[in-house]
Write an enzyme that holds these catalytic residues in place. Structure first.
Site, PDB file in Angstrom:
ATOM      1  N   GLY A   1       0.823  -1.198   0.000  1.00 13.79           N
ATOM      2  CA  GLY A   1       0.000   0.000   0.000  1.00 13.79           C
ATOM      3  C   GLY A   1       0.853   1.241   0.000  1.00 13.79           C
TER       4      GLY A   1
ATOM      5  N   LYS B   1       3.815   0.237  -9.386  1.00 10.92           N
ATOM      6  CA  LYS B   1       3.354   1.556  -8.949  1.00 10.92           C
ATOM      7  C   LYS B   1       4.532   2.518  -8.806  1.00 10.92           C
ATOM      8  CE  LYS B   1       2.938   2.046  -4.703  1.00 10.92           C
ATOM      9  NZ  LYS B   1       3.768   2.906  -3.889  1.00 10.92           N
TER      10      LYS B   1
END
Length: 71
Positions: free
Chosen positions: A3, A57
Site C-alpha cells: 500500500g 506503482k
C-alpha cells in the site's frame, strides 16, 4: 503488507493497505489489526502479486515525476 505506507495519504485520501500471505488466516488476522485501527485494509493470498504491483506503482510514479517538468 502493501500500500501507500504514507500516513497522510491514508488519512486524507482514504488510501488502503493490503495484507498478503499464502496463509489466508494470517492475512485475515493482519488485516483485522489495521481495520480495528480505522484503516482500510484488504486481504490477499498472493504476496508475490502484491509485491509486483508495488514495484509497478513505483515505476509509474518515477515516470510521472520525470515527465511532469516537461509538460
Amino acid at each position: 503488507m502493501g500500500g501507500p505506507a504514507h500516513a497522510r495519504e491514508m488519512v486524507n485520501e482514504g488510501a488502503a493497505l493490503v495484507a498478503a500471505s499464502e496463509d489466508e488466516e494470517l492475512a485475515h488476522a493482519l488485516a483485522e489489526v489495521f481495520i480495528r485501527a480505522g484503516i482500510v485494509c484488504e486481504e490477499s493470498n498472493d504476496p508475490v502479486g502484491v509485491e509486483l504491483a508495488g514495484a509497478a506503482k513505483n515505476a509509474a510514479a518515477l515516470a510521472a515525476g520525470a515527465t511532469s517538468a516537461r509538460g
